[in-house]
Design an enzyme around this catalytic site. Sequence first.
Site, PDB file in Angstrom:
ATOM      1  N   ASP A  39       0.874  -1.184   0.000  1.00 21.55           N
ATOM      2  CA  ASP A  39       0.000   0.000   0.000  1.00 21.55           C
ATOM      3  C   ASP A  39       0.910   1.233   0.000  1.00 21.55           C
ATOM      4  O   ASP A  39       1.105   1.867   1.028  1.00 21.55           O
ATOM      5  CB  ASP A  39      -0.875  -0.069   1.264  1.00 21.55           C
ATOM      6  CG  ASP A  39      -1.865   1.067   1.378  1.00 21.55           C
ATOM      7  OD1 ASP A  39      -2.104   1.761   0.381  1.00 21.55           O
ATOM      8  OD2 ASP A  39      -2.399   1.249   2.493  1.00 21.55           O
TER       9      ASP A  39
HETATM   10  C1  SPV Z   1      -6.791   1.414   4.464  1.00 18.46           C
HETATM   11  O1  SPV Z   1      -7.557   0.520   4.873  1.00 18.46           O
HETATM   12  O2  SPV Z   1      -6.219   1.371   3.383  1.00 18.46           O
HETATM   13  C2  SPV Z   1      -6.552   2.585   5.279  1.00 18.46           C
HETATM   14  C3  SPV Z   1      -6.651   2.459   6.726  1.00 18.46           C
HETATM   15  O3  SPV Z   1      -6.192   3.599   4.749  1.00 18.46           O
HETATM   16  S1  SPV Z   1      -5.061   2.012   7.273  1.00 18.46           S
HETATM   17  O4  SPV Z   1      -4.641   0.785   6.619  1.00 18.46           O
HETATM   18  O5  SPV Z   1      -5.216   1.852   8.695  1.00 18.46           O
HETATM   19  O6  SPV Z   1      -4.150   3.096   6.978  1.00 18.46           O
HETATM   20 MG    MG Z   2      -5.602   3.344   2.787  1.00 17.63          MG
END
Ligand code: SPV
Ligand code: MG
Length: 270
Positions: A39
Amino acid sequence: MTTVMGAPSGLAAILAQQSGFDAVWSSSFEVSAFRGLPDASLLTMTDYLRAAVEADRACDLPVIADCDTGFGNALNVAHMIAEYEAAGIAAVCIEDKVFPKVNSFSERAQQLEDMAEFAHRISVAKAAQRNPDLLVIARTEALIAGGEVDDALRRARAYADAGADAVLVHSKAKTPDQILEFLGRWPGTCPVVVVPTTYYTWTVEEMRQAGVAMTIYANQGMRATVSAVRRIMTLIHNAGSSATIEDEVASVDEIFALQRLDEWLALSRR
Ligand code: SPV
Ligand code: MG
Protein backbone atom coordinates in the site's frame (compact mmCIF):
# COMPACT_ATOMS: atom_id res chain seq x y z
CA MET A 1 -23.39 5.06 14.58
CA THR A 2 -22.41 3.79 11.16
CA THR A 3 -20.31 0.61 11.11
CA VAL A 4 -18.19 0.02 8.04
CA MET A 5 -16.30 -3.07 6.85
CA GLY A 6 -13.35 -3.17 4.50
CA ALA A 7 -14.14 -4.99 1.26
CA PRO A 8 -11.57 -5.21 -1.53
CA SER A 9 -13.80 -7.22 -3.86
CA GLY A 10 -17.40 -7.75 -4.82
CA LEU A 11 -17.48 -10.99 -2.83
CA ALA A 12 -16.14 -9.28 0.28
CA ALA A 13 -18.78 -6.55 -0.12
CA ILE A 14 -21.52 -9.20 -0.25
CA LEU A 15 -20.17 -10.78 2.94
CA ALA A 16 -19.96 -7.37 4.65
CA GLN A 17 -23.62 -6.76 3.83
CA GLN A 18 -24.68 -10.22 5.04
CA SER A 19 -22.76 -9.65 8.28
CA GLY A 20 -24.86 -6.58 9.02
CA PHE A 21 -22.52 -3.67 8.32
CA ASP A 22 -23.94 -0.35 7.17
CA ALA A 23 -21.34 0.48 4.53
CA VAL A 24 -18.25 -0.80 2.78
CA TRP A 25 -14.72 0.66 2.90
CA SER A 26 -12.78 0.18 -0.32
CA SER A 27 -9.40 0.06 1.42
CA SER A 28 -6.14 0.92 -0.33
CA PHE A 29 -4.36 -1.51 2.01
CA GLU A 30 -6.65 -4.40 1.10
CA VAL A 31 -6.99 -3.63 -2.61
CA SER A 32 -3.23 -3.39 -3.09
CA ALA A 33 -2.53 -6.46 -0.92
CA PHE A 34 -4.93 -8.56 -3.00
CA ARG A 35 -2.90 -7.50 -6.03
CA GLY A 36 0.20 -8.75 -4.21
CA LEU A 37 1.50 -5.23 -3.81
CA PRO A 38 2.29 -2.90 -0.91
CA ASP A 39 0.00 0.00 0.00
CA ALA A 40 2.52 2.54 -1.24
CA SER A 41 0.80 4.55 -3.98
CA LEU A 42 1.71 1.93 -6.60
CA LEU A 43 -1.79 1.37 -7.94
CA THR A 44 -3.40 4.18 -9.88
CA MET A 45 -6.66 6.01 -9.30
CA THR A 46 -8.20 3.87 -12.04
CA ASP A 47 -7.20 0.68 -10.20
CA TYR A 48 -8.76 1.90 -6.95
CA LEU A 49 -11.86 3.20 -8.69
CA ARG A 50 -12.32 -0.19 -10.36
CA ALA A 51 -12.18 -1.93 -6.96
CA ALA A 52 -14.66 0.53 -5.42
CA VAL A 53 -17.07 0.07 -8.33
CA GLU A 54 -16.78 -3.70 -8.07
CA ALA A 55 -17.77 -3.56 -4.39
CA ASP A 56 -20.53 -1.06 -5.15
CA ARG A 57 -22.11 -3.19 -7.90
CA ALA A 58 -21.99 -6.36 -5.79
CA CYS A 59 -23.89 -5.12 -2.74
CA ASP A 60 -26.64 -2.71 -1.71
CA LEU A 61 -24.47 -0.85 0.79
CA PRO A 62 -22.93 2.56 0.17
CA VAL A 63 -19.21 2.45 -0.62
CA ILE A 64 -16.68 4.74 1.00
CA ALA A 65 -13.66 4.87 -1.27
CA ASP A 66 -10.22 5.22 0.30
CA CYS A 67 -8.61 7.62 -2.17
CA ASP A 68 -5.23 7.85 -0.43
CA THR A 69 -3.82 11.36 -0.82
CA GLY A 70 -6.16 12.23 -3.69
CA PHE A 71 -3.64 10.86 -6.23
CA GLY A 72 -1.69 14.09 -6.61
CA ASN A 73 -2.44 17.77 -6.22
CA ALA A 74 -5.68 19.78 -6.29
CA LEU A 75 -6.13 19.09 -10.02
CA ASN A 76 -5.97 15.35 -9.41
CA VAL A 77 -8.50 15.72 -6.60
CA ALA A 78 -10.95 17.52 -8.90
CA HIS A 79 -10.50 14.77 -11.51
CA MET A 80 -10.92 12.10 -8.84
CA ILE A 81 -14.21 13.63 -7.66
CA ALA A 82 -15.57 13.68 -11.22
CA GLU A 83 -14.63 10.05 -11.78
CA TYR A 84 -15.90 8.64 -8.47
CA GLU A 85 -19.07 10.67 -8.67
CA ALA A 86 -19.79 9.52 -12.23
CA ALA A 87 -19.28 5.93 -11.05
CA GLY A 88 -21.93 6.38 -8.35
CA ILE A 89 -19.65 6.01 -5.32
CA ALA A 90 -21.28 7.39 -2.16
CA ALA A 91 -18.24 8.81 -0.38
CA VAL A 92 -14.55 9.46 -0.89
CA CYS A 93 -11.87 9.86 1.75
CA ILE A 94 -8.54 11.61 1.25
CA GLU A 95 -5.68 11.86 3.73
CA ASP A 96 -3.25 14.68 4.48
CA LYS A 97 -0.02 12.92 3.54
CA VAL A 98 2.42 13.63 0.73
CA PHE A 99 2.17 11.55 -2.44
CA PRO A 100 3.55 8.87 -2.72
CA LYS A 101 2.29 7.70 0.65
CA VAL A 102 2.90 4.48 2.51
CA ASN A 103 0.40 2.63 4.73
CA SER A 104 -0.16 4.32 8.09
CA PHE A 105 1.08 1.32 10.07
CA SER A 106 4.43 1.23 8.29
CA GLU A 107 7.41 2.21 10.42
CA ARG A 108 8.65 4.36 7.54
CA ALA A 109 8.47 8.08 8.23
CA GLN A 110 4.99 9.42 7.52
CA GLN A 111 5.24 12.76 5.77
CA LEU A 112 2.33 15.12 6.30
CA GLU A 113 1.07 17.42 3.55
CA ASP A 114 1.04 21.15 4.31
CA MET A 115 -2.20 21.83 6.19
CA ALA A 116 -3.30 24.82 4.08
CA GLU A 117 -2.58 22.93 0.86
CA PHE A 118 -4.65 19.96 2.03
CA ALA A 119 -7.50 22.22 3.18
CA HIS A 120 -7.40 23.73 -0.31
CA ARG A 121 -7.76 20.24 -1.82
CA ILE A 122 -10.83 19.65 0.35
CA SER A 123 -12.41 22.90 -0.85
CA VAL A 124 -11.55 21.96 -4.46
CA ALA A 125 -13.16 18.55 -3.92
CA LYS A 126 -16.35 20.10 -2.55
CA ALA A 127 -16.49 22.68 -5.35
CA ALA A 128 -15.94 19.95 -7.98
CA GLN A 129 -18.84 17.75 -6.92
CA ARG A 130 -22.04 17.91 -8.95
CA ASN A 131 -24.01 15.36 -6.95
CA PRO A 132 -24.93 17.05 -3.64
CA ASP A 133 -25.08 13.67 -1.89
CA LEU A 134 -21.41 12.77 -2.45
CA LEU A 135 -19.58 12.86 0.89
CA VAL A 136 -15.99 14.03 1.16
CA ILE A 137 -14.21 12.72 4.24
CA ALA A 138 -10.99 14.49 5.23
CA ARG A 139 -8.55 12.24 7.05
CA THR A 140 -5.80 13.58 9.21
CA GLU A 141 -2.67 11.55 9.75
CA ALA A 142 -1.31 13.98 12.35
CA LEU A 143 -1.27 11.32 15.12
CA ILE A 144 0.10 8.67 12.73
CA ALA A 145 3.00 11.03 11.94
CA GLY A 146 3.79 11.35 15.66
CA GLY A 147 1.95 14.61 16.30
CA GLU A 148 -0.10 15.61 19.33
CA VAL A 149 -3.87 15.76 19.67
CA ASP A 150 -3.51 19.55 19.27
CA ASP A 151 -2.07 19.00 15.78
CA ALA A 152 -4.89 16.62 14.83
CA LEU A 153 -7.49 19.09 16.10
CA ARG A 154 -5.93 22.02 14.24
CA ARG A 155 -5.88 20.08 10.99
CA ALA A 156 -9.35 18.58 11.41
CA ARG A 157 -10.76 22.05 12.12
CA ALA A 158 -9.11 23.47 9.00
CA TYR A 159 -10.54 20.65 6.87
CA ALA A 160 -14.01 21.01 8.36
CA ASP A 161 -13.84 24.74 7.70
CA ALA A 162 -12.84 23.95 4.10
CA GLY A 163 -16.10 22.03 3.72
CA ALA A 164 -15.32 18.41 4.64
CA ASP A 165 -18.49 16.45 5.37
CA ALA A 166 -16.68 14.41 8.04
CA VAL A 167 -13.19 14.13 9.49
CA LEU A 168 -11.36 10.85 10.00
CA VAL A 169 -8.76 10.99 12.74
CA HIS A 170 -6.41 8.04 12.40
CA SER A 171 -4.29 6.63 15.21
CA LYS A 172 -2.04 3.60 15.64
CA ALA A 173 -2.03 3.77 19.44
CA LYS A 174 -2.89 0.63 21.39
CA THR A 175 -5.58 2.48 23.36
CA PRO A 176 -8.25 4.98 22.26
CA ASP A 177 -6.94 7.64 24.71
CA GLN A 178 -5.76 10.07 22.02
CA ILE A 179 -9.01 9.66 20.11
CA LEU A 180 -11.03 10.19 23.29
CA GLU A 181 -9.13 13.42 23.96
CA PHE A 182 -9.74 14.48 20.36
CA LEU A 183 -13.47 13.77 20.68
CA GLY A 184 -13.69 15.58 24.02
CA ARG A 185 -12.19 18.72 22.47
CA TRP A 186 -13.81 18.49 19.01
CA PRO A 187 -16.21 21.43 18.50
CA GLY A 188 -18.62 19.19 16.61
CA THR A 189 -18.30 21.07 13.33
CA CYS A 190 -18.79 17.80 11.45
CA PRO A 191 -18.99 14.06 12.26
CA VAL A 192 -15.88 12.13 13.35
CA VAL A 193 -14.77 8.81 11.82
CA VAL A 194 -12.34 6.36 13.46
CA VAL A 195 -10.42 3.24 12.41
CA PRO A 196 -9.94 1.08 15.52
CA THR A 197 -7.36 -1.33 14.09
CA THR A 198 -4.82 -1.08 16.93
CA TYR A 199 -7.15 0.04 19.74
CA TYR A 200 -9.44 -2.89 19.01
CA THR A 201 -10.87 -3.45 22.48
CA TRP A 202 -12.90 -0.22 22.15
CA THR A 203 -16.46 -1.35 21.41
CA VAL A 204 -18.91 0.21 18.98
CA GLU A 205 -21.15 1.12 21.93
CA GLU A 206 -18.27 2.88 23.73
CA MET A 207 -17.39 4.73 20.53
CA ARG A 208 -20.98 5.86 20.15
CA GLN A 209 -21.06 7.15 23.71
CA ALA A 210 -17.81 9.01 23.10
CA GLY A 211 -19.31 10.78 20.07
CA VAL A 212 -17.92 8.77 17.16
CA ALA A 213 -20.21 8.90 14.11
CA MET A 214 -18.62 6.15 12.01
CA THR A 215 -16.18 3.32 12.64
CA ILE A 216 -14.26 1.46 9.96
CA TYR A 217 -13.02 -2.12 10.37
CA ALA A 218 -10.54 -1.55 7.59
CA ASN A 219 -8.55 -4.74 7.20
CA GLN A 220 -9.86 -7.54 9.47
CA GLY A 221 -11.53 -9.33 6.54
CA MET A 222 -8.28 -9.46 4.62
CA ARG A 223 -6.34 -10.63 7.66
CA ALA A 224 -8.93 -13.35 8.27
CA THR A 225 -8.61 -14.41 4.63
CA VAL A 226 -4.83 -14.68 4.86
CA SER A 227 -4.92 -16.78 8.05
CA ALA A 228 -7.67 -19.09 6.82
CA VAL A 229 -6.39 -19.54 3.26
CA ARG A 230 -2.80 -20.15 4.34
CA ARG A 231 -3.91 -22.75 6.89
CA ILE A 232 -6.16 -24.62 4.47
CA MET A 233 -3.63 -24.58 1.62
CA THR A 234 -0.91 -25.94 3.90
CA LEU A 235 -3.20 -28.68 5.23
CA ILE A 236 -4.08 -29.81 1.70
CA HIS A 237 -0.48 -29.73 0.58
CA ASN A 238 0.79 -31.67 3.60
CA ALA A 239 -2.01 -34.27 3.53
CA GLY A 240 -1.94 -34.79 -0.22
CA SER A 241 -5.75 -34.54 -0.17
CA SER A 242 -8.46 -32.08 0.75
CA ALA A 243 -10.46 -34.65 2.75
CA THR A 244 -9.62 -33.20 6.18
CA ILE A 245 -10.69 -29.67 5.32
CA GLU A 246 -13.90 -30.32 3.35
CA ASP A 247 -16.14 -29.82 6.38
CA GLU A 248 -14.68 -26.47 7.34
CA VAL A 249 -14.63 -24.66 4.01
CA ALA A 250 -17.65 -23.09 2.31
CA SER A 251 -19.38 -25.47 -0.07
CA VAL A 252 -19.53 -24.81 -3.78
CA ASP A 253 -23.29 -24.31 -3.37
CA GLU A 254 -22.66 -21.57 -0.80
CA ILE A 255 -20.48 -19.79 -3.32
CA PHE A 256 -23.17 -20.17 -5.99
CA ALA A 257 -25.65 -18.57 -3.57
CA LEU A 258 -23.31 -15.65 -2.90
CA GLN A 259 -22.95 -15.22 -6.66
CA ARG A 260 -26.77 -15.39 -7.05
CA LEU A 261 -26.18 -17.93 -9.80
CA ASP A 262 -29.84 -18.98 -9.95
CA GLU A 263 -30.99 -15.39 -10.49
CA TRP A 264 -28.48 -14.98 -13.30
CA LEU A 265 -29.40 -18.26 -14.97
CA ALA A 266 -33.09 -17.31 -14.79
CA LEU A 267 -32.31 -14.52 -17.25
CA SER A 268 -31.79 -17.06 -20.03
CA ARG A 269 -35.26 -18.56 -19.51
CA ARG A 270 -37.68 -17.35 -22.19
C1 SPV B 1 -6.79 1.41 4.46
O1 SPV B 1 -7.56 0.52 4.87
O2 SPV B 1 -6.22 1.37 3.38
C2 SPV B 1 -6.55 2.59 5.28
C3 SPV B 1 -6.65 2.46 6.73
O3 SPV B 1 -6.19 3.60 4.75
S1 SPV B 1 -5.06 2.01 7.27
O4 SPV B 1 -4.64 0.79 6.62
O5 SPV B 1 -5.22 1.85 8.69
O6 SPV B 1 -4.15 3.10 6.98
MG1 MG C 1 -5.60 3.34 2.79
